[in-house]
Design a protein around this motif. Structure first.
Motif, PDB file in Angstrom:
ATOM      1  N   MET A   1       0.850  -1.208   0.000  1.00  0.00           N
ATOM      2  CA  MET A   1       0.000   0.000   0.000  1.00  0.00           C
ATOM      3  C   MET A   1       0.881   1.252   0.000  1.00  0.00           C
ATOM      4  SD  MET A   1      -3.047   1.032   2.566  1.00  0.00           S
ATOM      5  CE  MET A   1      -2.126   1.648   3.959  1.00  0.00           C
ATOM      6  N   ILE A   2       1.720   1.464   1.018  1.00  0.00           N
ATOM      7  CA  ILE A   2       2.504   2.716   0.986  1.00  0.00           C
ATOM      8  C   ILE A   2       3.584   2.598  -0.080  1.00  0.00           C
ATOM      9  CG2 ILE A   2       2.061   3.459   3.340  1.00  0.00           C
ATOM     10  CD1 ILE A   2       4.765   2.331   4.157  1.00  0.00           C
ATOM     11  N   GLY A   3       3.845   3.750  -0.712  1.00  0.00           N
ATOM     12  CA  GLY A   3       4.873   3.813  -1.752  1.00  0.00           C
ATOM     13  C   GLY A   3       6.045   4.636  -1.267  1.00  0.00           C
ATOM     14  N   ARG A   4       6.463   5.590  -2.069  1.00  0.00           N
ATOM     15  CA  ARG A   4       7.630   6.433  -1.758  1.00  0.00           C
ATOM     16  C   ARG A   4       7.449   7.196  -0.458  1.00  0.00           C
ATOM     17  NH1 ARG A   4       8.141  10.905  -4.374  1.00  0.00           N
ATOM     18  NH2 ARG A   4      10.283  11.342  -3.826  1.00  0.00           N
ATOM     19  N   LEU A   5       8.574   7.475   0.181  1.00  0.00           N
ATOM     20  CA  LEU A   5       8.594   8.446   1.272  1.00  0.00           C
ATOM     21  C   LEU A   5       8.592   9.813   0.618  1.00  0.00           C
ATOM     22  CD1 LEU A   5       8.985   9.150   4.319  1.00  0.00           C
ATOM     23  CD2 LEU A   5      11.456   8.986   3.893  1.00  0.00           C
ATOM     24  N   ASN A   6       7.441  10.509   0.701  1.00  0.00           N
ATOM     25  CA  ASN A   6       7.344  11.784  -0.024  1.00  0.00           C
ATOM     26  C   ASN A   6       8.120  12.864   0.695  1.00  0.00           C
ATOM     27  OD1 ASN A   6       5.868  14.578  -0.348  1.00  0.00           O
ATOM     28  ND2 ASN A   6       5.444  13.381  -2.221  1.00  0.00           N
ATOM     29  N   HIS A   7       7.984  12.929   2.039  1.00  0.00           N
ATOM     30  CA  HIS A   7       8.791  13.905   2.793  1.00  0.00           C
ATOM     31  C   HIS A   7       8.881  13.538   4.271  1.00  0.00           C
ATOM     32  CE1 HIS A   7       4.655  15.770   3.011  1.00  0.00           C
ATOM     33  NE2 HIS A   7       5.004  16.060   4.233  1.00  0.00           N
ATOM     34  N   VAL A   8       9.915  14.090   4.862  1.00  0.00           N
ATOM     35  CA  VAL A   8      10.085  14.046   6.314  1.00  0.00           C
ATOM     36  C   VAL A   8       9.924  15.483   6.801  1.00  0.00           C
ATOM     37  CG1 VAL A   8      11.673  13.589   8.219  1.00  0.00           C
ATOM     38  CG2 VAL A   8      11.649  12.070   6.221  1.00  0.00           C
ATOM     39  N   ALA A   9       9.015  15.696   7.738  1.00  0.00           N
ATOM     40  CA  ALA A   9       8.718  17.060   8.183  1.00  0.00           C
ATOM     41  C   ALA A   9       9.392  17.360   9.510  1.00  0.00           C
ATOM     42  CB  ALA A   9       7.210  17.253   8.313  1.00  0.00           C
ATOM     43  N   ILE A  10       9.955  18.552   9.558  1.00  0.00           N
ATOM     44  CA  ILE A  10      10.597  19.035  10.777  1.00  0.00           C
ATOM     45  C   ILE A  10       9.888  20.310  11.201  1.00  0.00           C
ATOM     46  CG2 ILE A  10      12.756  19.866  11.804  1.00  0.00           C
ATOM     47  CD1 ILE A  10      14.206  18.172   9.642  1.00  0.00           C
ATOM     48  N   ALA A  11       9.327  20.307  12.406  1.00  0.00           N
ATOM     49  CA  ALA A  11       8.667  21.503  12.928  1.00  0.00           C
ATOM     50  C   ALA A  11       9.745  22.400  13.526  1.00  0.00           C
ATOM     51  CB  ALA A  11       7.640  21.115  13.997  1.00  0.00           C
ATOM     52  N   VAL A  12       9.684  23.659  13.169  1.00  0.00           N
ATOM     53  CA  VAL A  12      10.748  24.586  13.589  1.00  0.00           C
ATOM     54  C   VAL A  12      10.130  25.847  14.201  1.00  0.00           C
ATOM     55  CG1 VAL A  12      12.313  23.736  11.779  1.00  0.00           C
ATOM     56  CG2 VAL A  12      10.872  25.734  11.318  1.00  0.00           C
ATOM     57  N   PRO A  13      10.873  26.508  15.100  1.00  0.00           N
ATOM     58  CA  PRO A  13      10.337  27.739  15.692  1.00  0.00           C
ATOM     59  C   PRO A  13      10.442  28.931  14.750  1.00  0.00           C
ATOM     60  CG  PRO A  13      12.465  27.177  16.674  1.00  0.00           C
ATOM     61  CD  PRO A  13      12.092  26.031  15.777  1.00  0.00           C
ATOM     62  N   HIS A  79       6.695  14.641  11.323  1.00  0.00           N
ATOM     63  CA  HIS A  79       5.965  13.537  10.683  1.00  0.00           C
ATOM     64  C   HIS A  79       6.706  13.042   9.442  1.00  0.00           C
ATOM     65  CE1 HIS A  79       4.120  17.057   8.515  1.00  0.00           C
ATOM     66  NE2 HIS A  79       4.124  16.229   7.493  1.00  0.00           N
ATOM     67  N   MET A  80       6.236  11.871   9.013  1.00  0.00           N
ATOM     68  CA  MET A  80       6.701  11.331   7.740  1.00  0.00           C
ATOM     69  C   MET A  80       5.492  11.237   6.837  1.00  0.00           C
ATOM     70  SD  MET A  80       9.248   8.186   8.536  1.00  0.00           S
ATOM     71  CE  MET A  80       8.060   7.185   9.431  1.00  0.00           C
ATOM     72  N   CYS A  81       5.700  11.492   5.552  1.00  0.00           N
ATOM     73  CA  CYS A  81       4.598  11.406   4.585  1.00  0.00           C
ATOM     74  C   CYS A  81       4.927  10.333   3.556  1.00  0.00           C
ATOM     75  CB  CYS A  81       4.392  12.746   3.892  1.00  0.00           C
ATOM     76  SG  CYS A  81       3.058  12.688   2.656  1.00  0.00           S
ATOM     77  N   PHE A  82       3.993   9.344   3.474  1.00  0.00           N
ATOM     78  CA  PHE A  82       4.155   8.294   2.465  1.00  0.00           C
ATOM     79  C   PHE A  82       3.132   8.507   1.349  1.00  0.00           C
ATOM     80  CE2 PHE A  82       7.177   5.750   4.687  1.00  0.00           C
ATOM     81  CZ  PHE A  82       6.858   5.819   6.038  1.00  0.00           C
ATOM     82  N   GLU A  83       3.503   8.114   0.155  1.00  0.00           N
ATOM     83  CA  GLU A  83       2.591   8.210  -0.991  1.00  0.00           C
ATOM     84  C   GLU A  83       1.759   6.933  -1.073  1.00  0.00           C
ATOM     85  OE1 GLU A  83       5.102   9.002  -4.373  1.00  0.00           O
ATOM     86  OE2 GLU A  83       5.657  10.995  -3.595  1.00  0.00           O
ATOM     87  N   VAL A  84       0.474   7.106  -1.399  1.00  0.00           N
ATOM     88  CA  VAL A  84      -0.404   5.949  -1.634  1.00  0.00           C
ATOM     89  C   VAL A  84      -1.174   6.213  -2.923  1.00  0.00           C
ATOM     90  CG1 VAL A  84      -0.688   5.284   0.806  1.00  0.00           C
ATOM     91  CG2 VAL A  84      -2.266   6.931  -0.219  1.00  0.00           C
ATOM     92  N   PRO A  85      -1.475   5.160  -3.673  1.00  0.00           N
ATOM     93  CA  PRO A  85      -2.181   5.371  -4.948  1.00  0.00           C
ATOM     94  C   PRO A  85      -3.671   5.649  -4.786  1.00  0.00           C
ATOM     95  CG  PRO A  85      -1.699   3.028  -4.625  1.00  0.00           C
ATOM     96  CD  PRO A  85      -1.050   3.760  -3.476  1.00  0.00           C
ATOM     97  N   ASP A  86      -4.238   5.186  -3.643  1.00  0.00           N
ATOM     98  CA  ASP A  86      -5.691   5.326  -3.443  1.00  0.00           C
ATOM     99  C   ASP A  86      -5.952   5.628  -1.964  1.00  0.00           C
ATOM    100  OD1 ASP A  86      -8.617   3.306  -4.374  1.00  0.00           O
ATOM    101  OD2 ASP A  86      -8.389   4.993  -2.968  1.00  0.00           O
ATOM    102  N   LEU A  87      -6.144   6.921  -1.667  1.00  0.00           N
ATOM    103  CA  LEU A  87      -6.275   7.352  -0.263  1.00  0.00           C
ATOM    104  C   LEU A  87      -7.538   6.772   0.376  1.00  0.00           C
ATOM    105  CD1 LEU A  87      -4.623   9.015   1.675  1.00  0.00           C
ATOM    106  CD2 LEU A  87      -5.826  11.059   0.889  1.00  0.00           C
ATOM    107  N   ASP A  88      -8.610   6.719  -0.376  1.00  0.00           N
ATOM    108  CA  ASP A  88      -9.859   6.185   0.199  1.00  0.00           C
ATOM    109  C   ASP A  88      -9.681   4.718   0.594  1.00  0.00           C
ATOM    110  OD1 ASP A  88     -11.981   8.126  -2.045  1.00  0.00           O
ATOM    111  OD2 ASP A  88     -11.207   8.570  -0.025  1.00  0.00           O
ATOM    112  N   ALA A  89      -9.050   3.953  -0.294  1.00  0.00           N
ATOM    113  CA  ALA A  89      -8.844   2.530   0.018  1.00  0.00           C
ATOM    114  C   ALA A  89      -7.910   2.386   1.220  1.00  0.00           C
ATOM    115  CB  ALA A  89      -8.255   1.821  -1.209  1.00  0.00           C
TER     116      ALA A  89
END
Ligand SMILES: CC[C@@H](C(=O)O)C(=O)SCCNC(=O)CCNC(=O)[C@H](O)C(C)(C)COP(=O)(O)OP(=O)(O)OC[C@H]1O[C@@H](n2cnc3c(N)ncnc32)[C@H](O)[C@@H]1OP(=O)(O)O
Ligand SMILES: [Co+2]
Length: 134
Positions: A1-13, A79-89
């Motif tokens: 189901m999950i594909g590429r790691l689209n991004h890694v997010a860093i919260a900054v002040p 957070h980490m963001c993964f790509e998926v082909p079908d978000l509803d599924a």
């Protein structure tokens, strides 16, 4: 189901200071600042060879990252963001497995103009996961 790691997010002040750390310290190319009021943040993306870094700054105290920043005033991995082909599924499968989709459970349009959802960090070993339909 999950594909590429689209991004890694860093919260900054301070988005400008963090951007300078990556640009001047690490030789990165920092993209333009995007204000995403619906998400309560402004962001800048850094493209690296195999994914992206998303620098996040809270727009105000109502931001969903405000509490995170209060706990981590110097910033931190968010957070980490993964790509998926079908978000509803993907959401159906996750909810059926007992995971919690955050917010009202419907996708929002994310920074790349595509639908995204977030999963509760407590359901994924203390890690906030974002899914983006690609
Ligand atoms: C730019 C658009 C988009 C994109 O396209 O990329 C984005 O990335 S937008 C990014 C900002 N938006 C979001 O993060 C939305 C999803 N997040 C949320 O809804 C909230 O942040 C949250 C996950 C529900 C947490 O909210 P908070 O106010 O911190 O709730 P609590 O204080 O009750 O925390 C609950 C619990 O979860 C732990 N927590 C919170 N944030 C994280 C995190 N980033 N990673 C891991 N764990 C997290 C928090 O410590 C609490 O744990 P306990 O203290 O053990 O209960
Ligand atoms: Co994100």
């Amino acid at each position: 189901m999950i594909g590429r790691l689209n991004h890694v997010a860093i919260a900054v002040p301070d988005l400008m200071a963090a951007s300078a750390h990556y640009r001047d310290g690490l030789g990165a190319t920092v993209g333009p600042v995007q204000v995403l009021a619906e998400h309560g943040v402004r962001v800048a993306f850094i493209d690296v060879a195999n994914t992206r870094i998303e620098l996040l700054e809270a727009l105000d105290q109502t931001s969903p990252i405000a509490s995170f920043m209060a706990r981590n005033p110097g910033g931190g991995m968010h957070h980490m963001c993964f790509e998926v082909p079908d978000l509803d599924a993907a959401m159906r499968r996750l909810v059926d497995a007992g995971a919690r989709v955050l917010g009202d459970g419907t996708p929002k349009i994310g920074a790349h103009g595509r639908p995204v959802v977030f999963l509760h960090p407590k359901d994924f070993d203390g890690t906030l996961i974002e899914l983006e339909q690609v």
